[in-house]
Scaffold this active site. Structure first.
Site, short mmCIF file in Angstrom:
data_model
loop_
_atom_site.label_atom_id
_atom_site.label_comp_id
_atom_site.label_asym_id
_atom_site.label_seq_id
_atom_site.Cartn_x
_atom_site.Cartn_y
_atom_site.Cartn_z
N HIS A 178 62.84 -53.14 -13.57
CA HIS A 178 62.56 -54.33 -14.39
C HIS A 178 63.82 -54.56 -15.23
CE1 HIS A 178 60.63 -57.39 -16.52
NE2 HIS A 178 59.56 -56.78 -16.99
N ARG A 223 58.04 -61.39 -9.61
CA ARG A 223 57.37 -60.13 -9.91
C ARG A 223 56.44 -59.83 -8.75
NH1 ARG A 223 54.55 -58.04 -15.40
NH2 ARG A 223 56.76 -57.66 -15.77
N LYS A 280 45.41 -66.35 1.14
CA LYS A 280 44.91 -66.62 2.49
C LYS A 280 45.66 -65.81 3.54
CE LYS A 280 43.89 -71.39 1.13
NZ LYS A 280 44.19 -72.82 1.40
N ARG A 284 53.93 -61.41 -21.29
CA ARG A 284 55.23 -61.49 -21.96
C ARG A 284 56.35 -61.96 -21.02
NH1 ARG A 284 52.13 -58.28 -24.48
NH2 ARG A 284 51.82 -57.26 -22.49
N THR A 285 56.49 -61.32 -19.87
CA THR A 285 57.62 -61.62 -18.99
C THR A 285 57.56 -63.04 -18.46
OG1 THR A 285 57.74 -59.29 -18.33
CG2 THR A 285 58.87 -60.88 -16.93
#
Length: 328
Positions: free
Chosen positions: A135, A105, A83, A55-56
């Site tokens: 959030h 995020r 890596k 969703r985000t």
């Protein structure tokens, strides 16, 4: 908001209302044949996601493209991060490529704040969820949805409304951002959860605490169910799923205890049969799908205000209709 949006606690009442009002005007685009504005033409926005998201990430991408920005989607999987590349070197690489904003995020709480406070990036940083911290855009879209149902109108807040948030508060960044923003907008917040799923020090938060869901339902205007975040758990926080669902799950019987005007919300993803039944999730009173749609408008508003050359002070001083119409 200033230059970045890292925490809902950074927003004043005027800041929050400006974003919500701008989102309300931008939402009108969804009904048009052409859903684009030229506001961010020539700007580059990077979606920097170190955690899985549906969703985000999609919502931000749609918002950015509707504002005509150039969008780069960066996933940690399959990148140099796998890596061993550090957050600093990743940020310096993005800066060298000319990123005007980074939507991040990250699994580590505080990562967006570290980016915003450093000199690694010269553009704006928008927190799309960091660990168990915050959030902010989810809280904004939740408040936007509540206002439309409970106190519709530009310039309106949520004063006097009672919001009940149920479930895994301990691991929820959504709960933390919501308690800051909803309190700023005048709402009264109550958390309902087992004692094991409440964070230490919650008695110092601007909220009430209850362990009995049934007792708070009759006086609730908006009920928000939270998912149990098993991926963040390293211990047993409740006996069984069945026991948790019986005590803290939302079903048809409990929904009948809510006032007629009350809505049921969920930030997603939902686990049907755990914190919410299919009967409730598919009910007309459940706003889950509506929240997703509202998320695009709210994130457009955040990007518009941060990158559109409109400061919070200028936008607040301008006539209400100028903020969006000028960009068209």
């Amino acid at each position: 908001m200033k230059r970045h949006l890292v925490s809902a606690a950074d927003l004043s009442r005027d800041d929050a209302l400006l974003i919500l009002d701008t989102a309300e005007e931008l939402a009108q685009l969804s009904g048009r044949a052409v859903k684009k504005l030229p506001t961010l033409r020539g700007r580059t926005v990077v979606n920097l996601f170190f955690e899985d998201s549906t969703r985000t990430k999609t919502s931000f991408e749609v918002a950015e493209k509707r504002l005509s920005a150039d969008v780069i989607n960066f996933s940690a999987k399959g990148s140099s991060v796998s890596k061993g590349e550090s957050l600093k070197d990743t940020a310096l690489t993005l800066q060298a490529m000319g990123a005007d904003a980074v939507v991040i995020r990250h699994h580590a709480s505080g990562a967006p704040a570290r980016l915003a406070q450093s000199d690694w990036l010269h553009g704006s940083v928008i927190n799309a969820g960091d660990g168990t911290h915050e959030h902010p855009t989810q809280a904004l879209l939740d408040a936007f949805t509540m206002r439309r149902h409970l106190n519709a109108g530009l310039g309106k807040d949520l004063a006097g409304r009672r919001v009940t948030i149920v479930g895994d508060v301990l691991h929820s960044r959504v709960a933390r951002s919501n308690v800051h923003l909803l309190t700023t907008l005048g709402a009264q917040v109550t958390f309902v959860a087992p004692p094991t799923l409440l964070p230490i020090g919650i008695q110092n938060w601007p909220c009430e605490i209850s362990y009995d869901l049934d007792s708070v339902l009759p006086k609730t205007d908006a009920l928000m169910m939270l998912r149990v975040q098993r991926e963040r758990m390293n211990a047993a926080f409740f006996p069984t799923e069945r026991e948790y669902s019986r005590r803290y799950g939302m079903n048809g019987i409990r929904m009948a205890q809510l006032p007629e005007h009350a809505i049921v919300m969920h930030p997603g993803p939902m686990v049907r049969g755990m914190e919410i039944t299919a009967e409730v999730a598919d009910s007309p009173r459940c706003t889950v799908v509506e929240q997703v749609a509202n998320g695009v408008s709210v994130r457009m508003a955040v990007l518009y205000l941060l990158l559109g050359g409109v400061t919070l002070a200028d936008a607040a001083a301008a006539p209400r209709t100028d903020s969006v119409e000028t960009a068209q």
